[in-house]
Design a protein around this motif. Structure first.
Motif, PDB file in Angstrom:
ATOM      1  N   PRO A 377       0.833  -1.213   0.000  1.00 40.69           N
ATOM      2  CA  PRO A 377       0.000   0.000   0.000  1.00 40.69           C
ATOM      3  C   PRO A 377       0.864   1.257   0.000  1.00 40.69           C
ATOM      4  O   PRO A 377       1.027   1.944   1.015  1.00 40.69           O
ATOM      5  CB  PRO A 377      -0.808  -0.131   1.292  1.00 40.69           C
ATOM      6  N   LEU A 378       1.433   1.577  -1.151  1.00 43.35           N
ATOM      7  CA  LEU A 378       2.292   2.740  -1.310  1.00 43.35           C
ATOM      8  C   LEU A 378       1.601   3.749  -2.211  1.00 43.35           C
ATOM      9  O   LEU A 378       1.079   3.397  -3.269  1.00 43.35           O
ATOM     10  CB  LEU A 378       3.637   2.346  -1.924  1.00 43.35           C
ATOM     11  N   CYS A 379       1.611   5.001  -1.783  1.00 45.36           N
ATOM     12  CA  CYS A 379       0.976   6.067  -2.540  1.00 45.36           C
ATOM     13  C   CYS A 379       1.996   7.177  -2.763  1.00 45.36           C
ATOM     14  O   CYS A 379       2.757   7.523  -1.844  1.00 45.36           O
ATOM     15  CB  CYS A 379      -0.233   6.604  -1.769  1.00 45.36           C
ATOM     16  N   ALA A 380       2.041   7.728  -3.974  1.00 48.26           N
ATOM     17  CA  ALA A 380       3.014   8.778  -4.277  1.00 48.26           C
ATOM     18  C   ALA A 380       2.330   9.913  -5.017  1.00 48.26           C
ATOM     19  O   ALA A 380       1.339   9.720  -5.721  1.00 48.26           O
ATOM     20  CB  ALA A 380       4.163   8.225  -5.110  1.00 48.26           C
ATOM     21  N   PHE A 381       2.879  11.120  -4.858  1.00 44.48           N
ATOM     22  CA  PHE A 381       2.362  12.288  -5.564  1.00 44.48           C
ATOM     23  C   PHE A 381       3.409  13.381  -5.562  1.00 44.48           C
ATOM     24  O   PHE A 381       4.401  13.334  -4.819  1.00 44.48           O
ATOM     25  CB  PHE A 381       1.062  12.805  -4.922  1.00 44.48           C
ATOM     26  N   ILE A 382       3.198  14.389  -6.419  1.00 43.94           N
ATOM     27  CA  ILE A 382       4.057  15.570  -6.499  1.00 43.94           C
ATOM     28  C   ILE A 382       3.237  16.769  -6.075  1.00 43.94           C
ATOM     29  O   ILE A 382       2.038  16.848  -6.354  1.00 43.94           O
ATOM     30  CB  ILE A 382       4.600  15.755  -7.927  1.00 43.94           C
ATOM     31  N   ALA A 383       3.867  17.720  -5.383  1.00 43.91           N
ATOM     32  CA  ALA A 383       3.119  18.868  -4.869  1.00 43.91           C
ATOM     33  C   ALA A 383       3.933  20.145  -4.958  1.00 43.91           C
ATOM     34  O   ALA A 383       5.157  20.137  -4.779  1.00 43.91           O
ATOM     35  CB  ALA A 383       2.702  18.628  -3.407  1.00 43.91           C
ATOM     36  N   GLY A 384       3.235  21.251  -5.247  1.00 39.42           N
ATOM     37  CA  GLY A 384       3.811  22.584  -5.139  1.00 39.42           C
ATOM     38  C   GLY A 384       4.732  22.997  -6.266  1.00 39.42           C
ATOM     39  O   GLY A 384       5.128  22.213  -7.127  1.00 39.42           O
TER      40      GLY A 384
END
Length: 434
Positions: A377-384
């Motif tokens: 259960p790995l979640c990734a994202f980019i922000a800013g």
């Protein structure tokens, strides 16, 4: 990634330094080791803005900001080849491999779509930018709003939608169509399909069908079989578009996510409508929601409310409460969404309970949320604007952060994670331990 939400805004900013020198690890509740890099790929690129694993996980493609494409054989750290793409392909390019790794689809809404043969690096043009399609009103059209490669790699589903910039156009856009078509890559034969007013997202579905959403968050299903090119409304929303803030149109509805087994779909929307009193002041509050569907048979399972931050100005609160990214994990176990206010919320799909709420503040709007395939259960994202990359481990309650990452992709088995960005043009691949 193999998906590019070209309809969503992406902040443009100048990257300073290299992400390779900015690895940060944050642990919650237990001690753990840092996420260690396994493979570093160099190909003479500038800052990398798109990466994509082949379905086998043996090859990796990357495009830099100048439109230069490189493909590697990962296990040998071998550069297979490079090719300069058409002018403009360095602006939000999207990549997708076919199932057997013999075709690489590259497209940009400003330029068009191309297929690369990774063995010869030969580039074949599928279509160029829009030829000035006209609806009942002479709107400007995106060359491509959304594009999907069929599972067999033989055809494409292409969406062209009007560029809507101001509220007067939004009010009139019910009469402005999108254009939906299937393109045979080898024969270039085009099949025109029935389309609703304004298509946001499209996905290939089972047995020659497809799913799509419109700007009102309506979920529709279509058929690609000859003589059946009509779309069927699966779920119609009653919420209509409203003018939001002065003459700026910021609308985030109808973002579609589909589980890998095609059993579940998620669609972004809003609760409530924008209402004003006689003085023009906003008199109600809205918030983002995620509708969760079981697809066969069709059933709306749940509407998930999203955590909201209230600003002093209610109009700003309403706008920043909208969701600009949503996804469901490949196995359908988890759902994640991010809002303009900088909040990421993750739910367990089985019990519909919130697992994590991450508040990054409104300066760090998240984008491109994706779960790792496989059991982790790995979640990734980019922000800013500084392109901070976050990796969330839901089992071990560990968060990892990298600076100056413009793009990332998971391998199909979830055991490799590729990230790109920074000024040195390198791609970093992590091995994800069970």
């Amino acid at each position: 990634m193999d998906r590019c939400p070209s309809s969503l805004p992406v902040a443009v900013c100048v990257l300073m330094g290299s992400f390779l020198c900015n690895l940060i690890h944050v642990s919650y509740g237990q001690t753990s080791q840092e996420l260690a890099p396994q493979t570093l790929l160099h190909g003479g690129l500038n800052d990398v803005i798109a990466v994509c694993f082949s379905k086998s996980g043996n090859e990796l493609a990357a495009v830099d900001s100048e439109g230069l494409l490189a493909i590697w054989q990962i296990d040998q750290k071998k550069l297979i080849g490079k090719v300069q793409l058409s002018d403009g392909m360095g602006d939000l390019p999207c990549l997708e491999w076919d199932a057997d790794g013999t075709k690489l689809l590259i497209w940009s809404h400003k330029v068009g779509a191309f297929v690369i043969d990774p063995r010869s690096m030969k580039q074949t043009t599928i279509f160029s930018k829009s030829k000035g399609l006209q609806g009942t009103i002479p709107y400007r059209y995106r060359s491509t709003q959304d594009l999907r490669l069929s599972p067999d790699g033989k055809s494409l589903l292409r969406v062209q939608s009007p560029l809507i910039d101001v509220t007067d156009e939004v009010q009139a856009s019910d009469s402005v169509p999108s254009y939906l078509e299937e393109i045979n890559i080898e024969t270039e034969k085009v099949l025109s399909l029935d389309a609703p007013r304004y298509i946001m997202c499209v996905e290939y579905y089972q047995n020659g069908q497809f799913l799509l959403t419109d700007l009102d968050a309506t979920l529709l299903k279509g058929d690609l079989n000859p003589g059946s090119q009509k779309t069927q409304v699966l779920r119609k929303t009653s919420k209509k578009r409203q003018e939001l803030y002065d003459n700026i149109t910021i609308i985030y509805r109808g973002i579609l996510g589909l589980s890998a087994d095609q059993k579940y779909a998620v669609v972004s929307g809003v609760s409530g409508e924008f209402k004003y009193d006689e003085s023009g002041e906003v008199k109600n509050s809205i918030s983002g929601v995620v509708d969760v569907f079981q697809l066969d048979p069709l059933e709306k399972i749940k509407t998930l409310p999203f955590t909201k931050i209230n600003f002093e100005d209610q109009r700003i609160s309403n706008i920043f409460s909208q969701l600009n990214t949503v996804c469901i994990s490949p196995d359908g176990s988890y759902i994640a969404a991010g809002s303009l206010s900088g909040i990421i919320q993750i739910w367990n799909r089985k019990n519909m309970q919130t697992v994590r709420v991450i508040n990054l503040k409104y300066e760090e709007t998240p984008r491109d949320i994706h779960f790792a395939p496989g059991r982790q259960p790995l979640c990734a994202f980019i922000a800013g604007c500084e392109y901070s990359f976050y990796l969330i481990d839901l089992n071990k309650k560990r968060d990892f952060k990298l600076s100056a990452v413009q793009t990332f992709d998971w391998s199909a088995d979830g055991k490799q994670l590729a990230v790109g960005g920074g000024e040195d043009g390198a791609v970093l691949i992590f091995h994800m331990e069970e």
